[in-house]
Write a protein that holds these residues in place. Structure first.
Motif, PDB file in Angstrom:
ATOM      1  N   ASN A   1      -2.329  -9.221   8.268  1.00 29.28           N
ATOM      2  CA  ASN A   1      -1.452  -8.763   9.341  1.00 29.28           C
ATOM      3  C   ASN A   1      -0.478  -9.891   9.662  1.00 29.28           C
ATOM      4  N   LEU A   2       0.788  -9.633   9.392  1.00 26.39           N
ATOM      5  CA  LEU A   2       1.802 -10.683   9.521  1.00 26.39           C
ATOM      6  C   LEU A   2       2.102 -11.051  10.969  1.00 26.39           C
TER       7      LEU A   2
ATOM      8  N   LYS B   1      16.694  -9.328  10.212  1.00 27.62           N
ATOM      9  CA  LYS B   1      17.146  -9.220   8.816  1.00 27.62           C
ATOM     10  C   LYS B   1      18.334 -10.145   8.544  1.00 27.62           C
TER      11      LYS B   1
ATOM     12  N   ASN C   1       8.099  -8.026   1.404  1.00 30.85           N
ATOM     13  CA  ASN C   1       8.566  -6.642   1.553  1.00 30.85           C
ATOM     14  C   ASN C   1       8.235  -6.047   2.921  1.00 30.85           C
TER      15      ASN C   1
ATOM     16  N   TYR D   1      15.782  -5.689  15.015  1.00 32.87           N
ATOM     17  CA  TYR D   1      15.702  -5.499  13.554  1.00 32.87           C
ATOM     18  C   TYR D   1      16.878  -6.196  12.856  1.00 32.87           C
TER      19      TYR D   1
ATOM     20  N   THR E   1      11.509   6.774   2.513  1.00 39.48           N
ATOM     21  CA  THR E   1      10.116   6.331   2.715  1.00 39.48           C
ATOM     22  C   THR E   1       9.696   6.780   4.120  1.00 39.48           C
TER      23      THR E   1
ATOM     24  N   ILE F   1      16.717   4.331   2.045  1.00 43.31           N
ATOM     25  CA  ILE F   1      15.775   4.689   0.973  1.00 43.31           C
ATOM     26  C   ILE F   1      14.720   5.633   1.558  1.00 43.31           C
TER      27      ILE F   1
ATOM     28  N   ASN G   1       0.814  -1.229   0.000  1.00 41.98           N
ATOM     29  CA  ASN G   1       0.000   0.000   0.000  1.00 41.98           C
ATOM     30  C   ASN G   1       0.838   1.266   0.000  1.00 41.98           C
ATOM     31  N   ARG G   2       2.110   1.159   0.403  1.00 41.27           N
ATOM     32  CA  ARG G   2       2.943   2.370   0.468  1.00 41.27           C
ATOM     33  C   ARG G   2       4.423   1.978   0.393  1.00 41.27           C
TER      34      ARG G   2
ATOM     35  N   ILE H   1       8.293   1.163  -0.332  1.00 42.54           N
ATOM     36  CA  ILE H   1       9.005   0.348  -1.334  1.00 42.54           C
ATOM     37  C   ILE H   1       8.056  -0.680  -1.966  1.00 42.54           C
TER      38      ILE H   1
ATOM     39  N   SER I   1      -2.064  -5.322   2.819  1.00 44.73           N
ATOM     40  CA  SER I   1      -1.979  -4.192   3.747  1.00 44.73           C
ATOM     41  C   SER I   1      -2.649  -4.626   5.042  1.00 44.73           C
ATOM     42  N   THR I   2      -2.321  -3.945   6.129  1.00 43.93           N
ATOM     43  CA  THR I   2      -2.982  -4.297   7.406  1.00 43.93           C
ATOM     44  C   THR I   2      -4.320  -3.571   7.555  1.00 43.93           C
TER      45      THR I   2
END
Ligand SMILES: NC(=O)c1ccc[n+]([C@@H]2O[C@H](COP(=O)([O-])OP(=O)(O)OC[C@H]3O[C@@H](n4cnc5c(N)ncnc54)[C@H](OP(=O)(O)O)[C@@H]3O)[C@@H](O)[C@H]2O)c1
Length: 244
Positions: free
Chosen positions: A59-60, A155, A86, A151, A186, A184, A14-15, A17, A36-37
């Motif tokens: 929702n993941l 990753k 993503n 984080y 965003t 990036i 939805n937004r 990247i 998207s959530t």
């Protein structure tokens, strides 16, 4: 949407990247299912994808809903040729202050959810003997960052997952790669103060932040036949901030 056309599933479309990746895939003639959530996010995906895709709520954080949503997609007879993991979050804190929730949410959304999403699509990709799995990692997996143990762990965990999976499915026509962005522009990064922003910028040899399109173009390349011999790889896109 056509049942037999090449289809990509993009989480967090939805937004940021994810949206740019989805729009770029559509331009290449690939139809998309974007997640998207929120209802508002789903509407945004429906608006830009028009007849070339649709949005769904996902929702993941909730493993059962990942499994159920994927079953629904397959019930509607869409099979996923390209999976783009993503969506991602950060909940920064120094380890000494980091709560259980800050740790567990980031590990679940950035790492564990990828395991369940891949598990849902891999059987069909193996049967078709073709598929592309591309996950958006982060430079922080390789260089670490104060306040981001959760984080960074999520990753870098993805790197091991992708290398092992790449070996498991290499002979089945499926490639499995990570694209690892640096900085990036965003919503993810525009929460930084001017001082923090300038500090990051001083560490980027090309002297600018990256564009979402620069990530999307690499995704397009990795989805193409031209990249059929690239698997288990992490492609760094960071203006020279980190070199392997
Ligand atoms: N921007 C950067 O500089 C940068 C650098 C390195 C790596 N990355 C990685 O690139 C990816 C995209 O980042 P971005 O900058 O585009 O971030 P963003 O603008 O903050 O967008 C994040 C996306 O993730 C989705 N998302 C958040 N929580 C979710 C959840 N619980 N379940 C499902 N989806 C969820 C959001 O969907 P909703 O809006 O619907 O909640 C949104 O679409 C992330 O994996 C991030 O770690 C970004």
């Amino acid at each position: 949407m056509k049942k037999n056309k090449k289809t990509a599933l993009i989480t967090g479309a939805n937004r940021g990247i994810g949206k740019t990746i989805a729009k770029t895939l559509i331009k290449q003639g690939i139809q998309i299912i974007g997640t998207s959530t929120t209802e508002d996010g789903v509407e945004k995906i429906n608006n830009y994808s028009k007849k070339n895709g649709f949005g769904i709520i996902l929702n993941l954080k909730n493993t059962d809903s990942i499994i159920e949503t994927m079953k629904e997609i397959y019930k509607k007879q869409y099979s996923i040729d390209i999976l783009i993991n993503n969506a991602g979050i950060k909940k920064d804190n120094l380890l000494i202050k980091m709560t259980k929730t800050e740790w567990e949410d980031v590990i679940q959304i950035n790492l564990s959810s990828v395991f369940y999403l891949v598990k849902s699509v891999i059987g069909s990709m193996i049967r078709k003997r073709q598929g592309r799995i591309i996950t958006i990692g982060s430079i922080i997996a390789n260089i670490g960052n104060k306040g981001q143990v959760n984080y960074s762990a999520s990753k870098s965990g993805l790197i091991g997952l992708h290398k092992s999976l790449a070996l498991e499915v290499a002979s089945k026509g499926i490639t499995v790669n990570i694209i690892s962005p640096g900085f990036i522009n965003t919503n993810f990064t525009n929460t930084l103060s001017f001082k923090q922003y300038q500090k990051y910028l001083s560490n980027i040899p090309v002297k600018r932040t990256g564009y979402k399109e620069e990530i999307a173009h690499a995704v397009i390349f990795l989805t193409s036949n031209k990249a059929s011999y690239i698997t288990g790889h992490t492609l760094h896109i960071n203006g020279g901030m980190y070199m392997m």
